[in-house]
Scaffold this motif. Structure first.
Motif, PDB file in Angstrom:
ATOM      1  N   GLU A   1       0.546  18.320  -8.691  1.00 19.81           N
ATOM      2  CA  GLU A   1       1.883  19.180  -8.541  1.00 19.81           C
ATOM      3  C   GLU A   1       2.597  19.384  -7.093  1.00 19.81           C
ATOM      4  OE1 GLU A   1      -2.546  20.684  -9.023  1.00 19.81           O
ATOM      5  OE2 GLU A   1      -1.962  18.987  -8.344  1.00 19.81           O
ATOM      6  N   ASP A   2       2.555  18.435  -5.906  1.00 18.93           N
ATOM      7  CA  ASP A   2       3.468  18.457  -5.664  1.00 18.93           C
ATOM      8  C   ASP A   2       3.584  17.670  -5.070  1.00 18.93           C
ATOM      9  OD1 ASP A   2       2.428  19.932  -3.407  1.00 18.93           O
ATOM     10  OD2 ASP A   2       0.979  19.224  -1.997  1.00 18.93           O
ATOM     11  N   ALA A   3       3.590  16.081  -6.386  1.00 21.19           N
ATOM     12  CA  ALA A   3       4.855  15.646  -6.983  1.00 21.19           C
ATOM     13  C   ALA A   3       6.108  16.089  -7.744  1.00 21.19           C
ATOM     14  CB  ALA A   3       3.568  14.331  -7.977  1.00 21.19           C
ATOM     15  N   ARG A   4       5.204  16.700  -8.656  1.00 20.84           N
ATOM     16  CA  ARG A   4       6.382  17.984  -9.469  1.00 20.84           C
ATOM     17  C   ARG A   4       7.503  18.536  -8.508  1.00 20.84           C
ATOM     18  NH1 ARG A   4       1.971  17.837 -13.632  1.00 20.84           N
ATOM     19  NH2 ARG A   4       1.228  19.326 -12.561  1.00 20.84           N
ATOM     20  N   LEU A   5       7.198  18.974  -8.310  1.00 18.99           N
ATOM     21  CA  LEU A   5       7.512  19.759  -6.760  1.00 18.99           C
ATOM     22  C   LEU A   5       8.176  18.525  -5.701  1.00 18.99           C
ATOM     23  CD1 LEU A   5       4.844  22.574  -5.726  1.00 18.99           C
ATOM     24  CD2 LEU A   5       7.149  22.858  -6.381  1.00 18.99           C
ATOM     25  N   ALA A   6       8.376  18.280  -5.533  1.00 23.47           N
ATOM     26  CA  ALA A   6       9.359  17.097  -4.695  1.00 23.47           C
ATOM     27  C   ALA A   6      10.111  16.937  -5.361  1.00 23.47           C
ATOM     28  CB  ALA A   6       8.470  15.781  -4.397  1.00 23.47           C
ATOM     29  N   VAL A   7      10.306  16.088  -6.996  1.00 25.07           N
ATOM     30  CA  VAL A   7      10.849  16.105  -7.980  1.00 25.07           C
ATOM     31  C   VAL A   7      11.698  16.960  -7.878  1.00 25.07           C
ATOM     32  CG1 VAL A   7      11.280  15.171 -10.049  1.00 25.07           C
ATOM     33  CG2 VAL A   7       9.323  14.203  -8.826  1.00 25.07           C
ATOM     34  N   GLU A   8      11.673  18.371  -8.351  1.00 22.67           N
ATOM     35  CA  GLU A   8      11.811  19.587  -8.321  1.00 22.67           C
ATOM     36  C   GLU A   8      12.834  19.284  -7.359  1.00 22.67           C
ATOM     37  OE1 GLU A   8      10.032  23.005  -8.939  1.00 22.67           O
ATOM     38  OE2 GLU A   8       9.008  21.621 -11.052  1.00 22.67           O
ATOM     39  N   HIS A   9      12.803  19.259  -6.279  1.00 23.15           N
ATOM     40  CA  HIS A   9      13.389  19.718  -5.053  1.00 23.15           C
ATOM     41  C   HIS A   9      14.602  18.160  -5.266  1.00 23.15           C
ATOM     42  CE1 HIS A   9      11.191  23.232  -4.166  1.00 23.15           C
ATOM     43  NE2 HIS A   9      11.941  23.306  -3.597  1.00 23.15           N
ATOM     44  N   GLY A  10      14.582  17.436  -4.887  1.00 22.00           N
ATOM     45  CA  GLY A  10      16.159  16.360  -5.112  1.00 22.00           C
ATOM     46  C   GLY A  10      15.378  15.093  -4.250  1.00 22.00           C
ATOM     47  N   VAL A  11      14.108  14.840  -3.934  1.00 20.85           N
ATOM     48  CA  VAL A  11      13.454  13.921  -3.500  1.00 20.85           C
ATOM     49  C   VAL A  11      14.051  12.621  -3.915  1.00 20.85           C
ATOM     50  CG1 VAL A  11      11.386  14.924  -2.536  1.00 20.85           C
ATOM     51  CG2 VAL A  11      11.252  13.656  -4.067  1.00 20.85           C
ATOM     52  N   ALA A  12      14.137  11.732  -3.111  1.00 25.37           N
ATOM     53  CA  ALA A  12      14.557  10.642  -3.752  1.00 25.37           C
ATOM     54  C   ALA A  12      13.319   9.259  -3.934  1.00 25.37           C
ATOM     55  CB  ALA A  12      15.372   9.194  -2.523  1.00 25.37           C
ATOM     56  N   GLY A  13      12.340   9.609  -3.487  1.00 24.69           N
ATOM     57  CA  GLY A  13      11.077   9.017  -3.399  1.00 24.69           C
ATOM     58  C   GLY A  13       9.745   9.353  -2.782  1.00 24.69           C
ATOM     59  N   ILE A  14       8.435   8.827  -3.351  1.00 23.87           N
ATOM     60  CA  ILE A  14       6.829  10.170  -2.328  1.00 23.87           C
ATOM     61  C   ILE A  14       6.432   8.259  -2.199  1.00 23.87           C
ATOM     62  CG2 ILE A  14       5.060  10.405  -3.124  1.00 23.87           C
ATOM     63  CD1 ILE A  14       6.911  12.164  -5.855  1.00 23.87           C
ATOM     64  N   VAL A  15       5.872   8.730  -1.104  1.00 25.70           N
ATOM     65  CA  VAL A  15       4.591   7.382  -0.749  1.00 25.70           C
ATOM     66  C   VAL A  15       3.432   8.521  -0.630  1.00 25.70           C
ATOM     67  CG1 VAL A  15       3.893   6.231   1.561  1.00 25.70           C
ATOM     68  CG2 VAL A  15       6.418   7.095   0.869  1.00 25.70           C
ATOM     69  N   VAL A  16       2.709   7.867  -1.781  1.00 26.43           N
ATOM     70  CA  VAL A  16       1.001   8.435  -1.676  1.00 26.43           C
ATOM     71  C   VAL A  16       0.641   8.251  -0.493  1.00 26.43           C
ATOM     72  CG1 VAL A  16      -1.370   8.264  -3.426  1.00 26.43           C
ATOM     73  CG2 VAL A  16       1.317   8.274  -4.547  1.00 26.43           C
ATOM     74  N   SER A  17      -0.033   8.725   0.034  1.00 30.23           N
ATOM     75  CA  SER A  17      -0.929   8.385   1.437  1.00 30.23           C
ATOM     76  C   SER A  17      -0.999   9.605   1.691  1.00 30.23           C
ATOM     77  CB  SER A  17       0.495   8.425   2.256  1.00 30.23           C
ATOM     78  OG  SER A  17      -0.215   8.438   3.418  1.00 30.23           O
ATOM     79  N   ASN A  18      -2.673   9.001   2.380  1.00 30.70           N
ATOM     80  CA  ASN A  18      -3.172  10.408   3.367  1.00 30.70           C
ATOM     81  C   ASN A  18      -3.711  10.059   5.008  1.00 30.70           C
ATOM     82  OD1 ASN A  18      -5.472   7.809   3.106  1.00 30.70           O
ATOM     83  ND2 ASN A  18      -5.932   8.455   1.428  1.00 30.70           N
ATOM     84  N   HIS A  19      -2.769   9.733   4.672  1.00 34.83           N
ATOM     85  CA  HIS A  19      -2.049   9.389   6.393  1.00 34.83           C
ATOM     86  C   HIS A  19      -3.693   8.818   7.034  1.00 34.83           C
ATOM     87  CE1 HIS A  19       0.524  11.462   9.688  1.00 34.83           C
ATOM     88  NE2 HIS A  19       0.093  10.229  10.345  1.00 34.83           N
ATOM     89  N   GLY A  20      -3.957   7.635   6.445  1.00 32.55           N
ATOM     90  CA  GLY A  20      -4.874   5.777   7.117  1.00 32.55           C
ATOM     91  C   GLY A  20      -5.962   7.161   6.977  1.00 32.55           C
ATOM     92  N   GLY A  21      -6.503   8.120   6.830  1.00 26.44           N
ATOM     93  CA  GLY A  21      -7.551   8.882   6.524  1.00 26.44           C
ATOM     94  C   GLY A  21      -7.485   9.327   8.286  1.00 26.44           C
ATOM     95  N   ARG A  22      -6.934   9.823   8.135  1.00 25.79           N
ATOM     96  CA  ARG A  22      -6.430  10.392  10.297  1.00 25.79           C
ATOM     97  C   ARG A  22      -5.913  11.312   9.897  1.00 25.79           C
ATOM     98  NH1 ARG A  22      -5.464   6.366  13.538  1.00 25.79           N
ATOM     99  NH2 ARG A  22      -4.150   7.233  14.792  1.00 25.79           N
TER     100      ARG A  22
END
Length: 364
Positions: free
Chosen positions: A241-262
Protein backbone atom coordinates in the motif's frame (compact mmCIF):
# COMPACT_ATOMS: atom_id res chain seq x y z
CA UNK A 1 42.80 -3.36 14.20
CA UNK A 2 42.91 -6.37 16.53
CA UNK A 3 45.80 -8.80 16.02
CA UNK A 4 43.57 -11.65 14.83
CA UNK A 5 42.47 -11.42 11.18
CA UNK A 6 38.95 -10.10 10.67
CA UNK A 7 37.64 -12.38 7.96
CA UNK A 8 33.87 -11.92 8.15
CA UNK A 9 31.43 -9.39 9.56
CA UNK A 10 30.97 -11.46 12.72
CA UNK A 11 34.69 -10.98 13.41
CA UNK A 12 34.29 -7.21 13.09
CA UNK A 13 31.26 -7.32 15.38
CA UNK A 14 33.15 -9.16 18.11
CA UNK A 15 36.15 -6.85 17.84
CA UNK A 16 33.99 -3.72 17.95
CA UNK A 17 32.18 -5.03 21.05
CA UNK A 18 35.51 -5.28 22.83
CA UNK A 19 36.47 -1.73 21.91
CA UNK A 20 33.36 0.33 22.55
CA UNK A 21 31.92 1.47 25.92
CA UNK A 22 29.04 -0.79 27.05
CA UNK A 23 26.34 1.87 26.71
CA UNK A 24 27.49 2.82 23.19
CA UNK A 25 27.67 -0.85 22.24
CA UNK A 26 24.11 -1.38 23.50
CA UNK A 27 22.96 1.67 21.54
CA UNK A 28 24.48 0.35 18.32
CA UNK A 29 23.38 -3.27 18.63
CA UNK A 30 20.01 -2.89 20.31
CA UNK A 31 16.48 -2.89 18.94
CA UNK A 32 13.07 -1.90 20.22
CA UNK A 33 10.71 -3.77 22.53
CA UNK A 34 11.48 -7.48 22.79
CA UNK A 35 13.80 -7.14 19.77
CA UNK A 36 11.68 -9.58 17.75
CA UNK A 37 12.14 -7.66 14.53
CA UNK A 38 15.85 -7.23 15.21
CA UNK A 39 16.21 -11.02 15.40
CA UNK A 40 13.82 -11.57 12.51
CA UNK A 41 15.95 -9.50 10.14
CA UNK A 42 18.64 -12.15 10.46
CA UNK A 43 16.60 -15.34 10.77
CA UNK A 44 14.54 -14.55 7.68
CA UNK A 45 17.57 -14.88 5.42
CA UNK A 46 18.15 -18.44 6.65
CA UNK A 47 14.74 -19.46 5.28
CA UNK A 48 15.84 -18.65 1.71
CA UNK A 49 18.10 -21.41 0.35
CA UNK A 50 19.91 -20.76 -2.90
CA UNK A 51 19.59 -22.98 -6.01
CA UNK A 52 23.04 -22.99 -7.65
CA UNK A 53 23.62 -23.78 -11.33
CA UNK A 54 26.85 -25.31 -12.60
CA UNK A 55 28.90 -25.75 -15.78
CA UNK A 56 28.78 -21.98 -16.21
CA UNK A 57 31.83 -19.86 -17.04
CA UNK A 58 32.41 -17.88 -13.86
CA UNK A 59 36.08 -17.01 -14.29
CA UNK A 60 35.13 -13.33 -14.26
CA UNK A 61 32.28 -11.96 -12.16
CA UNK A 62 30.97 -8.44 -12.63
CA UNK A 63 29.44 -6.72 -9.59
CA UNK A 64 29.41 -3.20 -11.01
CA UNK A 65 26.10 -1.39 -11.21
CA UNK A 66 24.55 2.02 -11.71
CA UNK A 67 22.10 3.46 -9.21
CA UNK A 68 20.34 6.74 -9.97
CA UNK A 69 23.23 7.75 -12.18
CA UNK A 70 26.01 6.71 -9.78
CA UNK A 71 28.49 4.03 -10.82
CA UNK A 72 29.21 1.57 -8.00
CA UNK A 73 31.76 -1.22 -7.69
CA UNK A 74 29.07 -3.41 -6.12
CA UNK A 75 25.35 -3.11 -5.26
CA UNK A 76 26.19 -2.43 -1.63
CA UNK A 77 26.10 0.85 0.29
CA UNK A 78 26.33 2.45 3.70
CA UNK A 79 22.95 2.91 5.39
CA UNK A 80 22.36 6.16 7.28
CA UNK A 81 23.23 5.94 10.98
CA UNK A 82 23.68 8.79 13.43
CA UNK A 83 26.71 9.99 15.38
CA UNK A 84 29.58 8.01 13.84
CA UNK A 85 31.97 9.71 16.26
CA UNK A 86 30.55 7.36 18.89
CA UNK A 87 32.52 4.65 17.09
CA UNK A 88 35.63 6.58 16.01
CA UNK A 89 36.95 10.14 16.54
CA UNK A 90 36.95 10.87 12.79
CA UNK A 91 33.30 9.86 12.51
CA UNK A 92 31.59 10.20 9.15
CA UNK A 93 34.72 11.61 7.51
CA UNK A 94 36.40 8.24 8.03
CA UNK A 95 33.26 6.44 6.87
CA UNK A 96 33.15 8.47 3.67
CA UNK A 97 36.81 7.74 2.98
CA UNK A 98 36.27 4.03 3.52
CA UNK A 99 33.15 3.89 1.36
CA UNK A 100 34.91 5.81 -1.39
CA UNK A 101 37.93 3.50 -1.25
CA UNK A 102 35.52 0.59 -1.67
CA UNK A 103 33.78 2.32 -4.60
CA UNK A 104 30.44 2.18 -2.84
CA UNK A 105 27.58 4.50 -1.91
CA UNK A 106 27.27 6.28 1.44
CA UNK A 107 23.98 7.65 2.77
CA UNK A 108 24.82 10.37 5.31
CA UNK A 109 22.48 10.89 8.25
CA UNK A 110 21.03 14.29 9.05
CA UNK A 111 22.30 13.43 12.56
CA UNK A 112 25.90 13.06 11.37
CA UNK A 113 28.54 14.09 13.86
CA UNK A 114 30.75 15.64 11.17
CA UNK A 115 29.73 18.47 8.87
CA UNK A 116 28.24 17.77 5.47
CA UNK A 117 31.03 19.90 4.02
CA UNK A 118 33.84 17.93 5.67
CA UNK A 119 32.26 14.64 4.62
CA UNK A 120 31.87 15.79 1.02
CA UNK A 121 35.45 17.06 0.94
CA UNK A 122 36.92 13.57 1.42
CA UNK A 123 34.33 11.50 -0.45
CA UNK A 124 35.46 9.80 -3.64
CA UNK A 125 32.21 7.85 -3.95
CA UNK A 126 28.62 9.03 -4.29
CA UNK A 127 26.86 10.57 -1.30
CA UNK A 128 23.14 10.68 -0.55
CA UNK A 129 21.65 12.66 2.34
CA UNK A 130 19.14 11.13 4.77
CA UNK A 131 16.49 13.31 6.40
CA UNK A 132 14.14 13.14 9.36
CA UNK A 133 11.11 15.39 9.05
CA UNK A 134 11.75 18.11 11.62
CA UNK A 135 9.13 20.30 13.24
CA UNK A 136 11.29 23.24 12.16
CA UNK A 137 10.97 23.18 8.41
CA UNK A 138 13.36 26.12 8.07
CA UNK A 139 16.20 23.98 9.45
CA UNK A 140 15.19 21.02 7.31
CA UNK A 141 15.17 23.23 4.23
CA UNK A 142 18.61 24.62 5.08
CA UNK A 143 20.09 21.12 5.39
CA UNK A 144 18.58 20.16 2.02
CA UNK A 145 19.95 23.25 0.31
CA UNK A 146 23.38 22.74 1.85
CA UNK A 147 23.49 19.11 0.81
CA UNK A 148 22.52 19.93 -2.76
CA UNK A 149 25.13 22.70 -2.97
CA UNK A 150 27.83 20.32 -1.72
CA UNK A 151 27.11 17.70 -4.36
CA UNK A 152 25.00 15.16 -2.50
CA UNK A 153 23.14 13.30 -5.23
CA UNK A 154 19.85 12.27 -3.63
CA UNK A 155 17.70 12.72 -0.54
CA UNK A 156 16.50 9.77 1.54
CA UNK A 157 13.53 10.64 3.74
CA UNK A 158 13.06 8.24 6.66
CA UNK A 159 9.32 7.77 7.09
CA UNK A 160 9.08 5.20 9.90
CA UNK A 161 10.00 7.54 12.73
CA UNK A 162 7.10 9.76 13.83
CA UNK A 163 8.66 8.99 17.20
CA UNK A 164 11.57 6.81 18.30
CA UNK A 165 10.67 3.27 19.36
CA UNK A 166 10.99 1.98 22.93
CA UNK A 167 14.62 0.86 22.98
CA UNK A 168 14.94 -0.77 26.36
CA UNK A 169 18.72 -1.09 26.34
CA UNK A 170 19.02 2.68 25.96
CA UNK A 171 16.41 3.31 28.65
CA UNK A 172 18.14 0.99 31.12
CA UNK A 173 21.47 2.66 30.43
CA UNK A 174 20.00 6.17 30.56
CA UNK A 175 21.75 6.60 27.23
CA UNK A 176 22.72 10.09 26.11
CA UNK A 177 25.19 11.32 23.50
CA UNK A 178 28.45 12.53 25.10
CA UNK A 179 28.69 16.34 25.23
CA UNK A 180 31.63 16.46 22.80
CA UNK A 181 29.61 14.67 20.09
CA UNK A 182 26.67 16.38 18.43
CA UNK A 183 24.72 16.56 15.18
CA UNK A 184 26.79 19.45 13.88
CA UNK A 185 24.60 20.12 10.84
CA UNK A 186 21.68 21.15 13.03
CA UNK A 187 21.13 23.94 15.53
CA UNK A 188 22.94 23.39 18.87
CA UNK A 189 19.82 24.29 20.84
CA UNK A 190 17.81 21.73 18.91
CA UNK A 191 20.29 19.00 19.87
CA UNK A 192 20.61 19.89 23.57
CA UNK A 193 18.26 17.13 24.77
CA UNK A 194 20.48 14.43 23.22
CA UNK A 195 23.09 15.13 25.91
CA UNK A 196 20.65 15.11 28.84
CA UNK A 197 21.09 11.77 30.63
CA UNK A 198 18.47 10.40 33.03
CA UNK A 199 18.35 6.86 34.39
CA UNK A 200 15.46 4.89 32.93
CA UNK A 201 15.01 7.10 29.86
CA UNK A 202 16.67 7.57 26.50
CA UNK A 203 17.87 11.06 25.60
CA UNK A 204 17.46 10.27 21.90
CA UNK A 205 13.87 9.14 22.43
CA UNK A 206 13.06 12.40 24.23
CA UNK A 207 14.82 14.42 21.56
CA UNK A 208 12.82 12.78 18.77
CA UNK A 209 9.52 13.54 20.51
CA UNK A 210 10.56 17.18 20.76
CA UNK A 211 11.99 17.66 17.26
CA UNK A 212 10.49 15.12 14.82
CA UNK A 213 7.18 16.14 13.29
CA UNK A 214 4.57 13.38 13.81
CA UNK A 215 2.02 15.16 11.61
CA UNK A 216 3.89 14.28 8.39
CA UNK A 217 1.61 12.96 5.62
CA UNK A 218 1.92 12.10 1.95
CA UNK A 219 0.74 15.60 1.08
CA UNK A 220 3.90 17.07 2.62
CA UNK A 221 6.19 15.40 0.10
CA UNK A 222 5.32 18.07 -2.45
CA UNK A 223 6.93 20.70 -0.19
CA UNK A 224 10.16 18.70 0.00
CA UNK A 225 10.28 18.01 -3.72
CA UNK A 226 9.65 21.70 -4.34
CA UNK A 227 12.82 22.61 -2.43
CA UNK A 228 15.23 20.75 -4.64
CA UNK A 229 15.94 19.12 -7.95
CA UNK A 230 17.49 16.11 -6.23
CA UNK A 231 15.75 12.75 -6.46
CA UNK A 232 13.85 11.83 -3.28
CA UNK A 233 13.74 8.27 -1.95
CA UNK A 234 11.63 7.01 0.94
CA UNK A 235 13.21 4.76 3.56
CA UNK A 236 11.09 2.61 5.86
CA UNK A 237 8.47 1.30 3.43
CA UNK A 238 7.26 -2.22 4.31
CA UNK A 239 3.91 -2.64 2.55
CA UNK A 240 2.48 -2.72 -0.95
CA UNK A 241 0.00 0.00 0.00
CA UNK A 242 2.72 2.48 0.93
CA UNK A 243 4.86 1.43 -2.02
CA UNK A 244 2.03 2.26 -4.45
CA UNK A 245 1.48 5.62 -2.76
CA UNK A 246 5.19 6.36 -2.98
CA UNK A 247 5.15 5.76 -6.72
CA UNK A 248 2.02 7.90 -7.09
CA UNK A 249 3.82 10.72 -5.29
CA UNK A 250 6.77 10.59 -7.66
CA UNK A 251 9.54 9.19 -5.49
CA UNK A 252 12.78 8.23 -7.20
CA UNK A 253 13.31 5.11 -5.12
CA UNK A 254 12.28 3.11 -2.07
CA UNK A 255 14.35 1.59 0.71
CA UNK A 256 12.60 -1.39 2.27
CA UNK A 257 13.59 -1.15 5.93
CA UNK A 258 12.31 -1.62 9.46
CA UNK A 259 15.00 0.70 10.84
CA UNK A 260 17.18 -2.24 11.83
CA UNK A 261 14.51 -3.49 14.23
CA UNK A 262 14.67 -0.23 16.18
CA UNK A 263 11.14 1.07 15.56
CA UNK A 264 7.95 -1.01 15.52
CA UNK A 265 8.75 -4.34 17.13
CA UNK A 266 7.02 -7.27 15.37
CA UNK A 267 7.23 -5.46 12.03
CA UNK A 268 8.18 -7.87 9.24
CA UNK A 269 11.78 -8.68 8.48
CA UNK A 270 13.01 -6.46 5.67
CA UNK A 271 13.72 -9.37 3.33
CA UNK A 272 10.20 -10.74 3.96
CA UNK A 273 8.63 -7.37 3.07
CA UNK A 274 10.72 -6.94 -0.08
CA UNK A 275 8.64 -9.07 -2.53
CA UNK A 276 5.34 -7.28 -1.93
CA UNK A 277 6.98 -3.88 -2.24
CA UNK A 278 8.67 -4.90 -5.48
CA UNK A 279 5.39 -6.24 -6.88
CA UNK A 280 3.62 -2.99 -6.04
CA UNK A 281 6.37 -0.80 -7.50
CA UNK A 282 6.33 -2.86 -10.71
CA UNK A 283 9.63 -1.45 -11.94
CA UNK A 284 8.69 2.24 -11.67
CA UNK A 285 11.70 3.00 -9.46
CA UNK A 286 14.64 1.19 -7.86
CA UNK A 287 13.99 -0.65 -4.60
CA UNK A 288 16.81 -1.12 -2.09
CA UNK A 289 16.91 -3.35 0.98
CA UNK A 290 18.24 -2.31 4.39
CA UNK A 291 18.06 -4.72 7.31
CA UNK A 292 19.97 -7.77 8.48
CA UNK A 293 22.50 -8.12 5.66
CA UNK A 294 25.60 -9.69 7.21
CA UNK A 295 27.05 -11.80 4.39
CA UNK A 296 27.45 -11.71 0.66
CA UNK A 297 24.91 -14.52 0.34
CA UNK A 298 22.39 -12.32 2.18
CA UNK A 299 23.01 -9.62 -0.41
CA UNK A 300 22.67 -12.15 -3.23
CA UNK A 301 19.28 -13.28 -1.91
CA UNK A 302 18.00 -9.71 -1.83
CA UNK A 303 19.26 -9.10 -5.36
CA UNK A 304 17.65 -12.35 -6.54
CA UNK A 305 14.30 -11.17 -5.22
CA UNK A 306 14.70 -7.97 -7.22
CA UNK A 307 16.44 -5.40 -5.01
CA UNK A 308 18.69 -2.98 -6.88
CA UNK A 309 21.16 -2.81 -3.99
CA UNK A 310 21.49 -3.44 -0.26
CA UNK A 311 22.50 -1.04 2.50
CA UNK A 312 24.30 -1.97 5.72
CA UNK A 313 24.33 0.06 8.94
CA UNK A 314 25.67 -1.64 12.05
CA UNK A 315 28.48 -3.50 10.24
CA UNK A 316 29.89 -0.21 8.98
CA UNK A 317 30.04 1.07 12.56
CA UNK A 318 31.82 -2.14 13.58
CA UNK A 319 34.43 -1.53 10.91
CA UNK A 320 34.71 2.12 11.90
CA UNK A 321 35.31 1.15 15.54
CA UNK A 322 37.96 -1.38 14.54
CA UNK A 323 39.98 0.69 12.12
CA UNK A 324 38.46 3.97 11.05
CA UNK A 325 38.37 4.45 7.28
CA UNK A 326 40.29 1.24 6.60
CA UNK A 327 37.88 -0.70 8.79
CA UNK A 328 34.91 0.62 6.82
CA UNK A 329 36.65 -0.20 3.56
CA UNK A 330 37.39 -3.71 4.80
CA UNK A 331 33.80 -4.38 5.94
CA UNK A 332 32.45 -3.30 2.57
CA UNK A 333 35.22 -5.23 0.83
CA UNK A 334 34.39 -8.42 2.71
CA UNK A 335 30.73 -8.14 1.72
CA UNK A 336 31.63 -7.52 -1.93
CA UNK A 337 34.10 -10.42 -1.98
CA UNK A 338 31.54 -12.73 -0.40
CA UNK A 339 28.93 -11.60 -2.92
CA UNK A 340 31.32 -12.33 -5.77
CA UNK A 341 32.06 -15.79 -4.36
CA UNK A 342 28.34 -16.51 -3.97
CA UNK A 343 27.65 -15.39 -7.53
CA UNK A 344 30.40 -17.63 -8.89
CA UNK A 345 29.35 -20.63 -6.82
CA UNK A 346 25.74 -20.09 -7.91
CA UNK A 347 26.62 -19.93 -11.59
CA UNK A 348 25.55 -16.29 -11.89
CA UNK A 349 28.64 -14.29 -12.94
CA UNK A 350 26.81 -11.04 -13.75
CA UNK A 351 24.18 -9.12 -11.83
CA UNK A 352 21.81 -9.48 -14.77
CA UNK A 353 22.02 -13.26 -14.28
CA UNK A 354 20.76 -12.95 -10.69
CA UNK A 355 17.00 -13.47 -10.64
CA UNK A 356 14.24 -15.24 -8.73
CA UNK A 357 15.13 -18.64 -10.21
CA UNK A 358 18.11 -18.58 -7.86
CA UNK A 359 15.64 -18.88 -4.97
CA UNK A 360 12.52 -20.54 -6.36
CA UNK A 361 11.81 -23.18 -8.94
CA UNK A 362 10.73 -21.67 -12.26
CA UNK A 363 7.09 -22.25 -13.09
CA UNK A 364 6.06 -24.56 -15.89
Amino acid sequence: MDGAPLLCLADFEAAAGRRLPPDVWDYIRGGSGEELTLAGNRSAFARLPLRPRFLVDVETCDLTTNLLGASLSAPIGVAPTAFHRLAHPDGEVATARGAGDAGQLMVVSILASRSLKDIAAVASGPLWLQLYWLRRRDLLAEVVRQGEALGYRALVLTVDTPRVGRRLRDRRNGFAVPPDITAVNLDDAMMATTHDAHTGTSALERHAREQFDPTLTWADLAWLRGLTGLPVLLKGVLTAEDARLAVEHGVAGIVVSNHGGRQLDAAPAAIDALPEVLDAVAGHCPVLLDGGVRTGTDALKALALGASAVLVGRPVLWGLACGGASGVRDVLGVLAAELEDAMALSGRPRLRDVDATLLTRPSG
